[in-house]
Write an enzyme that holds these catalytic residues in place. Structure first.
Site, mmCIF file in Angstrom:
data_model
loop_
_atom_site.group_PDB
_atom_site.id
_atom_site.type_symbol
_atom_site.label_atom_id
_atom_site.label_comp_id
_atom_site.label_asym_id
_atom_site.label_seq_id
_atom_site.Cartn_x
_atom_site.Cartn_y
_atom_site.Cartn_z
ATOM 1 N N GLY A 86 -8.634 -2.278 -0.905
ATOM 2 C CA GLY A 86 -8.376 -2.963 0.483
ATOM 3 C C GLY A 86 -8.383 -1.963 1.461
ATOM 4 O O GLY A 86 -8.398 -0.673 1.409
ATOM 5 N N GLY A 177 -7.119 3.992 -3.727
ATOM 6 C CA GLY A 177 -5.776 3.859 -4.471
ATOM 7 C C GLY A 177 -5.785 4.220 -5.751
ATOM 8 O O GLY A 177 -7.000 4.562 -6.118
ATOM 9 N N ASP A 208 0.480 0.927 0.545
ATOM 10 C CA ASP A 208 1.690 0.593 -0.258
ATOM 11 C C ASP A 208 2.625 1.850 -0.684
ATOM 12 O O ASP A 208 3.503 1.742 -1.067
ATOM 13 C CB ASP A 208 1.484 -0.131 -1.819
ATOM 14 C CG ASP A 208 0.879 -1.648 -1.286
ATOM 15 O OD1 ASP A 208 0.926 -1.977 -0.173
ATOM 16 O OD2 ASP A 208 0.415 -2.350 -2.506
ATOM 17 N N MET A 251 3.123 -6.780 2.833
ATOM 18 C CA MET A 251 2.241 -6.531 1.589
ATOM 19 C C MET A 251 3.265 -5.545 0.970
ATOM 20 O O MET A 251 4.209 -4.928 1.412
ATOM 21 C CB MET A 251 0.821 -5.700 2.164
ATOM 22 C CG MET A 251 0.041 -6.950 2.497
ATOM 23 S SD MET A 251 -1.567 -6.251 2.653
ATOM 24 C CE MET A 251 -2.529 -7.473 2.852
ATOM 25 N N ARG A 253 2.632 -4.771 -3.347
ATOM 26 C CA ARG A 253 2.467 -5.348 -4.559
ATOM 27 C C ARG A 253 3.548 -4.986 -5.471
ATOM 28 O O ARG A 253 4.267 -5.891 -6.035
ATOM 29 C CB ARG A 253 1.061 -5.188 -4.998
ATOM 30 C CG ARG A 253 0.865 -5.863 -6.416
ATOM 31 C CD ARG A 253 -0.591 -5.754 -6.955
ATOM 32 N NE ARG A 253 -1.807 -5.997 -6.069
ATOM 33 C CZ ARG A 253 -2.558 -5.084 -5.662
ATOM 34 N NH1 ARG A 253 -2.400 -3.800 -5.719
ATOM 35 N NH2 ARG A 253 -3.728 -5.641 -5.086
HETATM 36 O O1 F6P Z 1 -3.053 -2.540 -2.294
HETATM 37 C C1 F6P Z 1 -2.814 -2.443 -0.958
HETATM 38 C C2 F6P Z 1 -2.574 -3.921 -0.493
HETATM 39 O O2 F6P Z 1 -2.474 -3.834 0.641
HETATM 40 C C3 F6P Z 1 -1.644 -4.817 -1.399
HETATM 41 O O3 F6P Z 1 -0.120 -4.388 -0.873
HETATM 42 C C4 F6P Z 1 -1.849 -6.166 -1.567
HETATM 43 O O4 F6P Z 1 -1.393 -6.904 -2.500
HETATM 44 C C5 F6P Z 1 -3.378 -5.979 -1.572
HETATM 45 O O5 F6P Z 1 -3.825 -4.922 -0.845
HETATM 46 C C6 F6P Z 1 -4.024 -7.380 -1.022
HETATM 47 O O6 F6P Z 1 -5.371 -6.863 -0.724
HETATM 48 P P1 F6P Z 1 -6.610 -7.943 -0.972
HETATM 49 O O7 F6P Z 1 -6.378 -9.250 -0.654
HETATM 50 O O8 F6P Z 1 -7.666 -7.271 -0.483
HETATM 51 O O9 F6P Z 1 -6.563 -7.816 -2.528
#
Ligand code: F6P
Length: 437
Positions: A86, A177, A208, A251, A253
Site C-alpha cells: 500500500g 512492509g 501501521d 487504518m 490491520r
Molecule cells: O498495510 C498498511 C495498510 O494501510 C493497512 O493499515 C490497511 O489495512 C491496508 O494498508 C489497506 O490497504 P489496501 O486497501 O491497499 O490493501
C-alpha cells in the site's frame, strides 16, 4: 532470540576503498562504522548486568552507517529499486535519497526503477522500467505516493531473479512492509541458490508501524499526524450536537499504533479501540453502556477505532484474503455505527452519531518534515550497507540508532501494542476509558 539471528549476511569481503574516504569530513568528524559497532536490544542496566554475570552475550543489532571499504565497484554497479504494498508517505523521499546517495556519494550512476511493485520484476507484466537519475528524482520528495507505482502480492521468485540477472542488477532495494520483506528474503534465497552476488536490501515502509524489532517504519508519523487532524475536526462535530458521537475509523490491520498515537497526540479522544484489545458491546460493562454513561455526563464523545479491532464480532462469516495474503477485514466502523445507533434508537436515547472514515487520505500525502528526514537517513544507510556487500537485511531504527537487521528476524512476528505496556497505559491515562469486557 539468539545473538546469531542478528548477524547480517555479506556477499564477500569488502576490499575496495570507499570514495567516502576521500571526503575530508569523514576523517575529522565522523568515524566509519565497523562490524563490531553494535546497538543493544535492551538498554536497561539491570538486564545488561544480568547478562554480564551469566556470561551470556546480550542481543544486539549491527549498527548502520558508512563503511571504509566497499564490496561493489561503483562504475560497474547497477542498482534496482522497487516499491511494494500500500502507499505510504515518504516513498518518493526514499527513492530520491537512494539515487542521490548512490550517485553523488559513491559514483553509482546506473539506477533502474521497477514499476508497480514485484510485478515490475515479472516479465509477464512487461511494465517498462524507469531510469532514475538525479534530474528525474530531484523534486519527487514533495509528492505523495510513489513515482514507481506499487502493487500487492508476490510474484514468481524465479522469474524475478531471472529479470535481475538479465538486467545485470547488482543491488536491489525492496521498499515495503512485512509481505515485501518476505518477498525480498525469497529473492535473496533464490539468488544464493544460483550462486549469484546480488545484494538485497529492505527499507521498512508501513503506516501501521508493525515491523518486528524496528521502533518506527517510515510514513507512520505522517499517517498519525494526518489522523490527528481528522480527529480534531471530528471532535468539533461531537461537541456541536447534543449527545454528539464522532466515530473515526483509522487504518491499522493487526496493530493499533496509528489509533493509539493519534489519540495521544490529540488528547480529546475518549475511547480508542484497537485490534490488540478485546471488548464487548453488550451488558453493563460493554461499550454501548459505557458510551451512554459518558453521553449522560458530558453530552459528547469522541471514539477512534482501528480497522482491525473487534473482528471477533464477525466470527462465522466468510473471510477473504487480499493479494498480499492478509485477511480482508470486516468493517468494524460501520458495524459500530449501526449497532450503537440501533440500540440507542430502540431505547429512545437521544444522540447524534457522525461517522468519519478518512481511509486512504492518511497514507497518500507527502511525508512531513520528520518523516522526510527519517526516509533520507534510512535510504542513505541502506546504500552504505549494500555498497559494503551486506545483503538480506532491512535498515532498522532502534533506541535512536539506525541498525541493520536480518530480514528473517524482522518478519519473524508482527509488532503489536503490548496491552500491558507503557504505550497502552499512556492511552488509558489520556482517554480514561475503562476495561470494556
Ligand atoms: O498495510 C498498511 C495498510 O494501510 C493497512 O493499515 C490497511 O489495512 C491496508 O494498508 C489497506 O490497504 P489496501 O486497501 O491497499 O490493501
Amino acid at each position: 532470540m539468539k545473538p546469531e539471528d542478528f548477524e547480517v549476511k555479506e556477499l564477500g569481503r569488502a576490499t575496495t576503498k570507499s570514495p567516502l574516504c576521500e571526503e575530508s569530513r569523514y576523517n575529522s568528524m565522523f568515524s566509519f562504522v565497523t562490524d563490531k559497532d553494535r546497538i543493544l536490544y535492551d538498554t536497561s542496566l539491570i538486564k545488561f548486568e544480568k547478562s554480564r554475570k551469566s556470561g551470556e552475550t546480550p542481543i544486539s543489532f549491527e549498527k548502520a552507517g558508512p563503511r571504509e571499504s566497499m564490496y561493489f565497484q561503483p562504475s560497474k554497479t547497477k542498482i534496482g529499486i522497487v516499491t511494494c504494498g500500500g502507499l505510504c508517505p515518504g516513498l518518493n523521499n526514499v527513492i530520491r535519497s537512494i539515487v542521490m546517495t548512490a550517485h553523488y556519494r559513491y559514483g553509482v550512476k546506473n539506477v533502474t526503477g521497477f514499476q508497480y511493485g514485484y510485478e515490475g520484476l515479472n516479465p509477464d507484466f512487461d511494465h517498462p522500467v524507469i531510469e532514475l537519475t538525479p534530474s528525474v528524482v530531484n523534486d519527487i520528495n514533495h509528492i505523495g505516493g510513489t513515482i514507481l507505482g506499487s502493487s500487492r502480492g508476490n510474484q514468481d521468485v524465479s522469474l524475478m531473479v531471472d529479470t535481475l540477472e538479465m538486467m545485470n542488477i547488482n543491488i536491489i532495494f525492496c521498499i515495503g512492509g512485512d509481505g515485501t520483506l518476505r518477498g525480498a528474503h525469497a529473492i535473496h534465497e533464490e539468488i544464493t541458490k544460483r550462486g549469484r552476488k546480488i545484494a538485497v536490501a529492505g527499507i521498512p515502509k508501513t503506516i501501521d508501524n508493525d515491523i518486528n524489532l524496528i521502533d518506527k517504519s517510515f510514513g507512520f508519523e505522517t499517517a498519525f499526524t494526518m489522523a490527528n487532524d481528522v480527529i480534531s475536526n471530528a471532535h468539533n462535530e461531537a461537541i456541536g450536537a447534543y449527545n454528539g458521537i464522532a466515530l473515526v475509523k483509522l487504518m491499522g490491520r493487526d496493530s493499533g499504533f496509528i489509533a493509539a498515537h493519534a489519540a495521544l497526540a490529540n488528547q480529546e479522544v475518549n475511547y480508542v479501540l484497537v485490534p490488540e484489545m478485546s471488548f464487548t458491546l453488550d451488558g453493563p460493562d460493554g461499550f454501548i453502556e459505557v458510551l451512554r454513561k459518558r453521553l449522560e455526563n458530558r453530552h459528547h464523545a469522541l471514539v477512534v477505532v482501528a480497522e482491525g479491532a473487534g473482528q471477533d464480532f464477525f466470527t462465522g462469516e466468510a473471510m477473504e484474503k487480499d493479494p498480499s495474503g492478509n485477511t480482508k477485514l470486516k468493517d468494524i466502523g460501520l458495524y459500530l455505527r449501526d449497532t450503537i445507533s440501533a440500540k440507542y434508537k430502540e431505547d429512545k436515547f437521544p444522540f447524534s452519531l457522525r461517522y468519519i472514515d478518512p481511509s486512504y487520505y492518511i497514507r497518500s500525502s507527502p511525508a512531513n518534515a520528520n518523516d522526510s528526514k527519517f526516509c533520507s537517513l534510512l535510504a542513505q544507510n541502506a546504500v552504505h550497507a549494500v555498497m559494503a556487500g551486506k545483503t538480506d537485511f532491512v535498515v532498522g531504527y532502534w533506541n535512536n540508532e539506525f541498525t541493520l537487521l536480518p530480514i528473517p528476524a524482522a518478519v519473524a512476528k508482527r509488532k503489536k501494542i503490548d496491552i500491558n505496556g507503557e504505550l497502552w497505559w499512556n492511552v488509558l491515562e489520556a482517554t480514561g476509558q475503562p476495561n470494556m469486557q
